[in-house]
Design a protein around this motif. Structure first.
Motif, PDB file in Angstrom:
ATOM      1  N   ASP A 145      42.690 -44.490 -13.825  1.00 50.28           N
ATOM      2  CA  ASP A 145      41.982 -45.761 -13.917  1.00 50.28           C
ATOM      3  C   ASP A 145      42.133 -46.521 -12.607  1.00 50.28           C
ATOM      4  OD1 ASP A 145      41.175 -45.502 -16.608  1.00 50.28           O
ATOM      5  OD2 ASP A 145      43.077 -46.293 -17.330  1.00 50.28           O
ATOM      6  N   CYS A 146      41.083 -47.228 -12.234  1.00 48.63           N
ATOM      7  CA  CYS A 146      41.109 -48.099 -11.068  1.00 48.63           C
ATOM      8  C   CYS A 146      40.011 -49.146 -11.256  1.00 48.63           C
ATOM      9  CB  CYS A 146      40.926 -47.308  -9.774  1.00 48.63           C
ATOM     10  SG  CYS A 146      39.356 -46.428  -9.642  1.00 48.63           S
ATOM     11  N   ARG A 147      39.766 -49.928 -10.232  1.00 46.08           N
ATOM     12  CA  ARG A 147      38.684 -50.907 -10.246  1.00 46.08           C
ATOM     13  C   ARG A 147      37.809 -50.659  -9.032  1.00 46.08           C
ATOM     14  NH1 ARG A 147      39.378 -54.696 -14.080  1.00 46.08           N
ATOM     15  NH2 ARG A 147      37.712 -55.999 -13.276  1.00 46.08           N
ATOM     16  N   SER A 148      36.556 -51.037  -9.145  1.00 43.86           N
ATOM     17  CA  SER A 148      35.619 -50.805  -8.049  1.00 43.86           C
ATOM     18  C   SER A 148      35.973 -51.597  -6.796  1.00 43.86           C
ATOM     19  CB  SER A 148      34.182 -51.123  -8.493  1.00 43.86           C
ATOM     20  OG  SER A 148      34.049 -52.490  -8.834  1.00 43.86           O
ATOM     21  N   ASN A 149      36.760 -52.648  -6.914  1.00 40.19           N
ATOM     22  CA  ASN A 149      37.135 -53.459  -5.750  1.00 40.19           C
ATOM     23  C   ASN A 149      38.583 -53.240  -5.309  1.00 40.19           C
ATOM     24  OD1 ASN A 149      38.101 -54.741  -8.082  1.00 40.19           O
ATOM     25  ND2 ASN A 149      37.998 -56.772  -7.149  1.00 40.19           N
ATOM     26  N   ASP A 150      39.231 -52.176  -5.783  1.00 44.95           N
ATOM     27  CA  ASP A 150      40.605 -51.892  -5.371  1.00 44.95           C
ATOM     28  C   ASP A 150      40.682 -51.568  -3.886  1.00 44.95           C
ATOM     29  OD1 ASP A 150      41.859 -52.300  -7.808  1.00 44.95           O
ATOM     30  OD2 ASP A 150      42.017 -50.160  -8.304  1.00 44.95           O
ATOM     31  N   THR A 151      41.820 -51.876  -3.284  1.00 46.44           N
ATOM     32  CA  THR A 151      42.081 -51.504  -1.895  1.00 46.44           C
ATOM     33  C   THR A 151      42.349 -50.004  -1.816  1.00 46.44           C
ATOM     34  OG1 THR A 151      44.466 -51.801  -2.085  1.00 46.44           O
ATOM     35  CG2 THR A 151      43.154 -53.766  -1.457  1.00 46.44           C
ATOM     36  N   ASN A 152      42.299 -49.455  -0.619  1.00 42.52           N
ATOM     37  CA  ASN A 152      42.587 -48.030  -0.438  1.00 42.52           C
ATOM     38  C   ASN A 152      43.994 -47.682  -0.902  1.00 42.52           C
ATOM     39  OD1 ASN A 152      40.054 -47.585   0.534  1.00 42.52           O
ATOM     40  ND2 ASN A 152      40.666 -47.306   2.662  1.00 42.52           N
ATOM     41  N   ASP A 153      44.958 -48.557  -0.615  1.00 46.60           N
ATOM     42  CA  ASP A 153      46.332 -48.288  -1.048  1.00 46.60           C
ATOM     43  C   ASP A 153      46.432 -48.274  -2.574  1.00 46.60           C
ATOM     44  OD1 ASP A 153      47.362 -47.952   1.509  1.00 46.60           O
ATOM     45  OD2 ASP A 153      47.883 -50.076   1.717  1.00 46.60           O
ATOM     46  N   ALA A 154      45.757 -49.210  -3.237  1.00 47.93           N
ATOM     47  CA  ALA A 154      45.759 -49.243  -4.701  1.00 47.93           C
ATOM     48  C   ALA A 154      45.091 -47.998  -5.273  1.00 47.93           C
ATOM     49  CB  ALA A 154      45.075 -50.505  -5.212  1.00 47.93           C
ATOM     50  N   LEU A 155      44.013 -47.536  -4.642  1.00 47.22           N
ATOM     51  CA  LEU A 155      43.318 -46.335  -5.103  1.00 47.22           C
ATOM     52  C   LEU A 155      44.197 -45.094  -4.947  1.00 47.22           C
ATOM     53  CD1 LEU A 155      39.816 -47.196  -3.670  1.00 47.22           C
ATOM     54  CD2 LEU A 155      40.399 -47.018  -6.104  1.00 47.22           C
ATOM     55  N   LYS A 156      44.899 -45.004  -3.838  1.00 45.60           N
ATOM     56  CA  LYS A 156      45.806 -43.873  -3.606  1.00 45.60           C
ATOM     57  C   LYS A 156      46.901 -43.853  -4.682  1.00 45.60           C
ATOM     58  CE  LYS A 156      47.306 -40.772  -0.433  1.00 45.60           C
ATOM     59  NZ  LYS A 156      46.539 -39.641   0.009  1.00 45.60           N
ATOM     60  N   THR A 157      47.438 -45.019  -4.993  1.00 44.21           N
ATOM     61  CA  THR A 157      48.459 -45.122  -6.036  1.00 44.21           C
ATOM     62  C   THR A 157      47.882 -44.735  -7.395  1.00 44.21           C
ATOM     63  OG1 THR A 157      49.651 -46.829  -4.818  1.00 44.21           O
ATOM     64  CG2 THR A 157      50.050 -46.709  -7.204  1.00 44.21           C
ATOM     65  N   ALA A 158      46.690 -45.238  -7.704  1.00 47.13           N
ATOM     66  CA  ALA A 158      46.048 -44.929  -8.997  1.00 47.13           C
ATOM     67  C   ALA A 158      45.816 -43.428  -9.144  1.00 47.13           C
ATOM     68  CB  ALA A 158      44.732 -45.692  -9.126  1.00 47.13           C
ATOM     69  N   LEU A 159      45.327 -42.780  -8.097  1.00 48.44           N
ATOM     70  CA  LEU A 159      45.092 -41.334  -8.139  1.00 48.44           C
ATOM     71  C   LEU A 159      46.399 -40.584  -8.402  1.00 48.44           C
ATOM     72  CD1 LEU A 159      43.153 -38.904  -7.762  1.00 48.44           C
ATOM     73  CD2 LEU A 159      43.669 -39.022  -5.320  1.00 48.44           C
ATOM     74  N   GLY A 160      47.478 -41.032  -7.806  1.00 44.43           N
ATOM     75  CA  GLY A 160      48.783 -40.397  -8.003  1.00 44.43           C
ATOM     76  C   GLY A 160      49.358 -40.625  -9.385  1.00 44.43           C
ATOM     77  N   ASN A 161      48.905 -41.663 -10.082  1.00 42.92           N
ATOM     78  CA  ASN A 161      49.414 -41.996 -11.411  1.00 42.92           C
ATOM     79  C   ASN A 161      48.497 -41.477 -12.517  1.00 42.92           C
ATOM     80  OD1 ASN A 161      51.645 -43.345 -10.413  1.00 42.92           O
ATOM     81  ND2 ASN A 161      50.598 -45.308 -10.334  1.00 42.92           N
ATOM     82  N   HIS A 162      47.896 -40.340 -12.300  1.00 41.14           N
ATOM     83  CA  HIS A 162      46.955 -39.802 -13.288  1.00 41.14           C
ATOM     84  C   HIS A 162      47.672 -39.345 -14.554  1.00 41.14           C
ATOM     85  CE1 HIS A 162      48.279 -36.283 -10.914  1.00 41.14           C
ATOM     86  NE2 HIS A 162      48.284 -35.679 -12.086  1.00 41.14           N
ATOM     87  N   GLY A 163      46.865 -39.219 -15.601  1.00 43.69           N
ATOM     88  CA  GLY A 163      47.355 -38.706 -16.875  1.00 43.69           C
ATOM     89  C   GLY A 163      46.474 -37.570 -17.347  1.00 43.69           C
ATOM     90  N   GLY A 164      46.877 -36.903 -18.387  1.00 46.19           N
ATOM     91  CA  GLY A 164      46.082 -35.835 -18.977  1.00 46.19           C
ATOM     92  C   GLY A 164      45.187 -36.372 -20.088  1.00 46.19           C
ATOM     93  N   TRP A 165      44.164 -35.612 -20.419  1.00 51.53           N
ATOM     94  CA  TRP A 165      43.253 -36.030 -21.496  1.00 51.53           C
ATOM     95  C   TRP A 165      42.665 -34.808 -22.182  1.00 51.53           C
ATOM     96  CZ3 TRP A 165      37.946 -35.026 -21.745  1.00 51.53           C
ATOM     97  CH2 TRP A 165      37.384 -34.460 -20.588  1.00 51.53           C
ATOM     98  N   GLY A 166      42.097 -35.035 -23.360  1.00 49.05           N
ATOM     99  CA  GLY A 166      41.420 -33.981 -24.098  1.00 49.05           C
ATOM    100  C   GLY A 166      40.449 -34.582 -25.093  1.00 49.05           C
ATOM    101  N   TRP A 167      39.465 -33.802 -25.495  1.00 47.30           N
ATOM    102  CA  TRP A 167      38.457 -34.258 -26.465  1.00 47.30           C
ATOM    103  C   TRP A 167      39.042 -34.299 -27.866  1.00 47.30           C
ATOM    104  CZ3 TRP A 167      34.474 -36.348 -24.256  1.00 47.30           C
ATOM    105  CH2 TRP A 167      33.926 -35.814 -23.094  1.00 47.30           C
ATOM    106  N   THR A 168      38.610 -35.265 -28.648  1.00 47.39           N
ATOM    107  CA  THR A 168      38.914 -35.311 -30.069  1.00 47.39           C
ATOM    108  C   THR A 168      37.585 -35.286 -30.816  1.00 47.39           C
ATOM    109  OG1 THR A 168      38.876 -37.723 -30.198  1.00 47.39           O
ATOM    110  CG2 THR A 168      40.989 -36.681 -29.709  1.00 47.39           C
ATOM    111  N   SER A 169      37.615 -35.047 -32.087  1.00 42.37           N
ATOM    112  CA  SER A 169      36.390 -34.987 -32.884  1.00 42.37           C
ATOM    113  C   SER A 169      35.745 -36.335 -33.036  1.00 42.37           C
ATOM    114  CB  SER A 169      36.671 -34.423 -34.273  1.00 42.37           C
ATOM    115  OG  SER A 169      37.172 -33.111 -34.105  1.00 42.37           O
TER     116      SER A 169
END
Length: 169
Positions: A145-169
């Motif tokens: 997750d991030c925001r369209s107006n995040d700084t580059n540093d915030a975006l780099k941090t957000a990318l590093g803090n990713h999580g896993g996901w999967g489909w549910t019914s």
């Protein structure tokens, strides 16, 4: 690290993106606005290509620069609610956005989104296993997750803090 995310099979999004994990030689990309009344609206035509070339030729940057994006008024009209807002934009891509040298898609795409949808929450999903799941994750798919107006540093941090996901019914 984000928690594992159970993602519902939205009737608009799922049919378009359910096969993005397949290795067909292309990288697929599309975005949908999730409106405050729960309606998902496709923001443009799917973009895809092979991953070669400059970052400007990547499907993420092509999507936001080549599509005519609907205004908030048009999105409100499409979802049937004149006061609706964008809760978030969900982006689906075969792979996570590249993050090279500040001109990578991780940094450029939010700026392109921000021009049309200022300060909007973004949730970016990858569909293919890139062998970089967080420790303890049971999912091979990632999101952040991030925001369209995040700084580059915030975006780099957000990318590093990713999580896993999967489909549910």
């Amino acid at each position: 690290m984000f928690p594992e995310l159970a993602r519902a099979k939205d009737k608009v999004i799922y049919p378009v993106v359910h096969d993005f994990y397949e290795n067909d030689g292309k990288v697929h990309y599309i975005a949908h606005a999730i409106m405050s009344n729960g309606v998902a609206i496709k923001l443009g035509n799917e973009s895809d290509n092979s991953t070669g070339g400059s970052t400007r030729s990547h499907p993420d940057q092509k999507f936001w620069s080549e599509n005519t994006l609907p205004s908030l008024a048009k999105l409100r009209e499409k979802c049937g609610l004149g006061t609706a807002t964008i809760t978030r934009i969900e982006i689906d891509c075969t792979l996570m956005p590249c993050d090279g040298q500040w001109d990578g898609c991780t940094f450029v795409v939010p700026t392109l989104v921000n021009r049309v949808y200022p300060s909007t929450p973004l949730r970016i999903f990858s569909h293919r296993d890139e062998k970089v799941a967080q420790p303890g994750s049971t999912s091979t798919k990632r999101y952040f997750d991030c925001r369209s107006n995040d700084t580059n540093d915030a975006l780099k941090t957000a990318l590093g803090n990713h999580g896993g996901w999967g489909w549910t019914s």
